[in-house]
Design an enzyme around this catalytic site. Structure first.
Site, PDB file in Angstrom:
ATOM      1  N   ASP A   1       0.860  -1.175   0.000  1.00  0.00           N
ATOM      2  CA  ASP A   1       0.000   0.000   0.000  1.00  0.00           C
ATOM      3  C   ASP A   1       0.902   1.233   0.000  1.00  0.00           C
ATOM      4  O   ASP A   1       2.113   1.137   0.132  1.00  0.00           O
ATOM      5  CB  ASP A   1      -0.938  -0.012   1.205  1.00  0.00           C
ATOM      6  CG  ASP A   1      -2.234   0.741   0.944  1.00  0.00           C
ATOM      7  OD1 ASP A   1      -2.241   1.597   0.042  1.00  0.00           O
ATOM      8  OD2 ASP A   1      -3.225   0.492   1.647  1.00  0.00           O
TER       9      ASP A   1
ATOM     10  N   GLU B   1     -10.277   7.007   4.692  1.00  0.00           N
ATOM     11  CA  GLU B   1      -9.162   6.475   5.486  1.00  0.00           C
ATOM     12  C   GLU B   1      -9.100   7.156   6.859  1.00  0.00           C
ATOM     13  O   GLU B   1     -10.111   7.444   7.471  1.00  0.00           O
ATOM     14  CB  GLU B   1      -7.869   6.568   4.693  1.00  0.00           C
ATOM     15  CG  GLU B   1      -7.929   5.742   3.400  1.00  0.00           C
ATOM     16  CD  GLU B   1      -6.578   5.538   2.746  1.00  0.00           C
ATOM     17  OE1 GLU B   1      -5.574   5.360   3.454  1.00  0.00           O
ATOM     18  OE2 GLU B   1      -6.534   5.540   1.510  1.00  0.00           O
TER      19      GLU B   1
END
Length: 854
Positions: free
Chosen positions: A344, A544
């Site tokens: 990621d 997020e």
């Protein structure tokens, strides 16, 4: 209405998970739970990160699609012609905002990605033509044979997590939390097939989906990316998502025309972190780790997922990006996964001993491709050096490259040609086509959950006078949520959704077609007489960690929900349509509504809401059932079916239909039950990419304060956006074009009393000059909004190139009375330039009296 400004967790068994799906009334069903602890952490050698200990025999052995001998032979042939530098290039992925086609050719990079705010051009999204031109540029550069014996085509990945929402005109589907409430695997596969087709239009090869998190703490900012708190729901969708994106392994069309590469993410337990902290630590025992958080991967891998994305998060202190036990022993060994593992966003840099530009530990652990958006050149150079030095075994590099080539060959990449030449590429008639929009509209209908319908106020008659209020009614950006046009979403008006419809638009169509009257008053300021009020409101978009919250107490924004009470006092029925990325404590709003609909984040087809509110067709009923438990209070305790003492307001599986014979819901408690803010809570100012209550960030100029939004904010010659400090976009990036504006930090309302935490403080933060040279940063405090004057000033030197900690005595910037702080600090550099700040906090000061620079 009154508004007030090792853990226990559980393994949801199949019977419990689906116990309530046929319910017509919403009730609490207590269930047993397992108690989870924190495991010990083993020591580990150099260049290999600390790791977990797994009892692999307790994990399932999976039946995954087997290897194709023809593809393996081609991999052998290709690798025999590759140089070491080419092999290292294949394991590196760069963001399109930091890499050029020339870079792709020179370094022979394996992949390009577009982050949530990354697109060719000056916006975080682009139109078809712009995307395709960029895709062709990267592809053609990658296959240029100049200087190599064999050239390897690049693949381009993007986060198409609820449709291809960074492509102008694409179909935007409900976020996963709503699709989980639909409990419809067939629908999921159809949605993903539409998404794949629209990705091909723009020239993308790969979507970073599905998200297979099983969120256990709804304070997590990515809760809406998870289908359910139940692993059984997630497992029921895992393979069907992969089938929709890639096709079925072994069948004609697998990874063929109209299909793209999938990525099961985030491996693993990103939804199980303590406190719901994004990129945090899952402090749980192995049985819960397996039984709750692995089930979606079991079905997705068996369904043929070709890539897996490692999680930012940790398990009992061990970062997933550095765990050989998880990435190699479990995923590639026990599970038999033969695709490749991608990282990621600079996630490798969080592994102990690593930086964003240097992390052999991650590759040695089993990562096959670094996601190095802005660090790609550094990670390429350090990886090449580590392979030459033997820190990364050649066998490990070869295995990573083999896995990447295996996926590219299965996808037919070597034969596909440039993205613009592929079937479906550039065909804008596919974007938001009537067929695609109907799938999205059906998904909206199936996702809606009716939690209250007192007096049978729903379905509504369309031939009456309908008053629509609320800031969410005519705002597609708000109803779509994060990951829409931009990373955080919410920055663009309805004109940027040419193939979408707001919730108001759908209501208008239904009412006017039936001969009714529609009045739209978003603020609810008029005294319009109406037969019914539809109020559309809820959370503002986020993504997020920016969406992490301390409690589940809904804070009204954009619409004053106290107005609902006044409508009911006039005898006007109130229907609330609540937009949110998680269940929230909204008891005051439920009490002030005759009907209450959890609409989640429905995407671009707002008309699906009106379909069900007015039951425009006989079979348009509320069929959605909660895939998350709805809280009775706003406390910080996780709430999941199977927990000891499980006591929700609305249980997992709850949902009413028009044929329900459930009794009306009485008055709910308006005591939020959350712990009041302590003095210590007020010392954090800006952490993990967001302001911390009660503080907020503003642009200040000439007596005017403009509060920062989720995206970039420009006012008075200052633009404040985001950049990376410790994680993705967790720092504020200030760009001044002229002097005169400040970045200011202050309370959202009134003054803050800090006297309970100490008598004196230091203001501490990290900063970095983003220009070539150092910057002189001036901090002003004790500022008055009325006069624009500040009583204290201090100047610090901020270094270029490196983040440095700055510590300024608060007394030196005007904080003489800690019992009443009206404005904390205003930051400026006195001219044009660029500077970033992060991690701002107050620390109690002890010892000598503060020494202030003159």
């Amino acid at each position: 209405m009154t508004r007030h400004p090792l853990r226990n967790t559980s393994v949801s068994m199949l019977a419990l998970a689906f116990a309530g799906l046929g319910m017509t009334a919403c009730s609490t069903t207590p269930a047993p739970a397992d108690e989870l602890d924190v495991a010990s952490e083993p020591a580990s050698p150099m260049l290999v990160a600390e790791d977990v200990t797994l009892n692999l025999e307790t994990w399932p052995k999976l039946t995954v699609p087997g290897l194709d001998p023809a593809i393996e032979a081609r991999v052998d042939e290709i690798m025999s012609k590759m140089t070491l530098e080419q092999k290292v290039g294949q394991v590196v992925q760069a963001d399109n905002t930091t890499v050029t086609p020339e870079d792709v050719k020179k370094y022979r990079l394996g992949s390009v990605l577009s982050g949530g705010n990354s697109a060719p051009g000056d916006k975080p999204f682009a139109d078809t033509k712009t995307w395709l031109e960029a895709a062709d540029g990267y592809f053609n550069a990658s296959v240029d044979p100049d200087g190599v014996e064999i050239a390897i085509p690049v693949i381009w990945g993007i986060d198409a997590v609820h449709g291809h929402a960074n492509l102008l005109g694409a179909t935007v589907f409900p976020h996963n939390i709503g699709l989980g409430a639909a409990h419809d695997p067939d629908l999921i596969e159809e949605i993903m097939q539409v998404t794949a087709a629209e990705l091909v239009v723009s020239g993308h090869d790969w979507t970073f989906a599905p998200t297979l998190a099983t969120p256990q703490d709804d304070r997590w900012g990515r809760t809406y990316e998870g289908f359910s708190e139940s692993p059984d729901v997630v497992a029921s969708y895992g393979d069907r998502i992969v089938y929709g994106l890639q096709g079925r392994p072994g069948e004609d069309g697998f990874l063929g025309e109209g299909r793209v590469i999938s990525s099961a993410k985030h491996f693993m337990a990103d939804g199980g972190t303590y406190g719901g902290k994004d990129q945090g630590d899952a402090e749980i025992l192995e049985d819960a780790f397996r039984d709750i958080h692995a089930q979606g991967y079991v079905t997705a891998l068996q369904g043929g997922a070709t890539t897996v994305m490692a999680s930012f998060s940790s398990w009992n202190g061990v970062k997933m990006h550095g765990s050989k036990g998880m990435l190699t022993d479990l995923l590639k060994g026990r599970f038999g996964f033969n695709g490749f593992v991608v990282g990621d966003w600079n996630g490798h840099g969080q592994v102990p001993g690593c930086t964003n530009v240097d992390c052999p530990q991650a590759l040695n652990a089993g990562l096959d491709m670094y996601m190095a958006p802005d660090s790609w050149k550094g990670i390429y150079e350090s990886t090449l050096a580590h392979v030459k030095a033997g820190d990364i075994p050649m066998e490990r590099l070869d295995d990573a490259v083999r896995r990447i080539l295996r996926v590219k060959l299965a996808y037919g990449l070597f034969e596909k040609g440039a993205p613009s030449t592929r079937p479906g590429a550039g065909d804008e008639s596919l974007l938001g086509s009537p067929e695609h929009r109907e799938v999205a509209r059906r998904a909206v209908r199936e996702s809606l959950v009716l939690l209250k319908n007192n007096g049978g106020v729903l379905p509504l008659k369309a031939n009456q006078k309908v008053l629509v209020v609320g800031d969410g009614a005519d705002n597609i950006g708000k109803q779509a949520g994060g990951w829409t046009l931009s990373w955080q979403g919410g920055d663009y008006d309805n004109s940027y959704f040419p193939n979408g419809q707001s919730i108001l638009g759908g209501i208008r169509d239904a009412v006017l077609e039936a001969g009714g009257t529609l009045v739209f008053d978003p603020a609810g300021a008029s005294a319009a007489d109406a037969d019914v009020v539809i109020a559309v409101y809820g959370e503002n978009p986020y993504a997020e960690g920016v969406g992490d919250v301390k409690t589940l107490d809904f804070v009204p924004n954009g619409f004053d929900t106290s107005k609902l009470e006044s409508y009911r006092a006039q005898g006007i029925p109130v229907v609330s349509v609540f937009l949110s990325g998680r269940p929230l404590w909204v008891n005051p709003e439920i009490n002030d509504s005759d009907a209450f609909v959890a609409a989640w984040l429905p995407g671009s087809e707002g008309g699906g809401v009106a379909d069900v509110l007015f039951q425009s067709e006989p079979d348009y009923d509320f069929t959605g059932r909660l895939s998350y438990s709805w809280p009775k209070d706003a406390s910080s305790e996780p709430l999941n079916i199977g927990d000891v003492g499980y006591d929700p307001q609305f249980a997992y599986g709850c949902g009413l239909s028009y044929d329900s014979d459930a009794a009306d819901i009485g008055e709910l408690s308006e005591d939020p039950g959350n712990e009041p803010m302590t003095a210590t809570d007020q010392l954090s100012v800006f952490q993990d990419g967001e302001s911390v209550d009660p503080w907020a960030a503003f642009i200040y100029r000439d007596g005017t304060l403009v509060q920062l939004g989720a995206g970039s904010t420009t006012f008075g010659g200052l633009t404040v956006g985001r950049t990376d400090y410790g994680r993705q976009e967790d720092a504020l990036l200030m760009t001044w074009t002229e002097a005169g504006a400040d970045l200011a930090f202050g309370p959202t309302t009134g003054a803050v009393d800090l006297s309970g935490s100490g008598e004196a403080f230091d203001l501490v933060f990290v900063a970095r000059s983003m220009d070539d040279g150092d910057q002189e940063l001036t901090l002003a405090g004790g500022c008055s909004e009325e006069t624009g004057r500040c009583t204290g000033h201090q100047t610090v030197t901020v270094m270029a190139g490196d983040w440095t900690e700055q510590r300024v005595p608060a007394a030196c910037i005007g904080m003489s009375d800690v019992s009443s702080v009206p404005m904390l600090a205003a930051l400026s550099i006195g001219g044009a330039g660029q500077l970033a700040v992060a991690d701002m906090r107050l620390e109690p000061r002890s010892g000598d009296e503060a020494s202030c620079a003159e």
